[in-house]
Write a protein that holds these residues in place. Sequence first.
Motif, PDB file in Angstrom:
ATOM      1  N   HIS A   1      68.538  39.681  33.507  1.00  0.00           N
ATOM      2  CA  HIS A   1      69.518  38.592  33.415  1.00  0.00           C
ATOM      3  C   HIS A   1      69.786  38.242  31.958  1.00  0.00           C
ATOM      4  O   HIS A   1      68.906  38.361  31.103  1.00  0.00           O
TER       5      HIS A   1
ATOM      6  N   HIS B   1      71.594  32.197  33.960  1.00  0.00           N
ATOM      7  CA  HIS B   1      71.917  33.364  34.790  1.00  0.00           C
ATOM      8  C   HIS B   1      70.754  33.673  35.727  1.00  0.00           C
ATOM      9  O   HIS B   1      70.922  33.896  36.932  1.00  0.00           O
TER      10      HIS B   1
ATOM     11  N   GLY C   1      72.197  41.709  35.930  1.00  0.00           N
ATOM     12  CA  GLY C   1      72.195  40.634  36.917  1.00  0.00           C
ATOM     13  C   GLY C   1      72.087  41.118  38.345  1.00  0.00           C
ATOM     14  O   GLY C   1      72.489  42.237  38.677  1.00  0.00           O
TER      15      GLY C   1
END
Length: 197
Positions: free
Chosen positions: A68, A73, A124
């Motif tokens: 991330h 995030h 992500g």
Amino acid sequence: MFFRTESLSQFIKQYPVVSALVVIHGVVFILTSLPADLGNSFMSIIMGVNFLISTGEWWRLVTPIFAHADLWHLLFNTFSLVLFAPALERLLGHTQFIIVYLLTGIIANVATLFIQPPLYISVGASGAIFGLFGVYAAILFIFKERAPTELKQIMLPLLLISVIMTFFTANVNVTAHIAGLIAGFFIGLFIFYKSKQ
């Protein structure tokens, strides 16, 4: 279904895959947050970089799922995982759940490779999380008899909001979100059609 009432020990026991993913998120974030000479070098090895993938660094189709960009995030994706993944881990079983999660995440990264430019960089869990949303969409739209009332009340608005926000939020990999969602939908169709036979 989406409201967590378990203790931490109960959660870990009932949802070991989700729990493991949360731990992996945290460990990877710590490793990528180390001082520049250490953390940045680790991030440079695991992040998705299209032109490096095309030269043979295929692990970058998998490793970005666990990395991330910053704390927010990490927290957003991990919170989404804790909130929405346990019901699917229970429904699909531990093994099938992790296969769906990883497969949709990889498909999202493959789509990013082919659609985004060579210098595009991505990290992500969003592609895999949208993959889970896609499985929920299959239940909602195709297998309505399997859909609890709570799923209809919460997931349908969430799906619509998530897709809309994908196009209006900065620094979002739109390709991964939409590809993950579509992949999850068709994987969900396959799983539930197969279970009906």
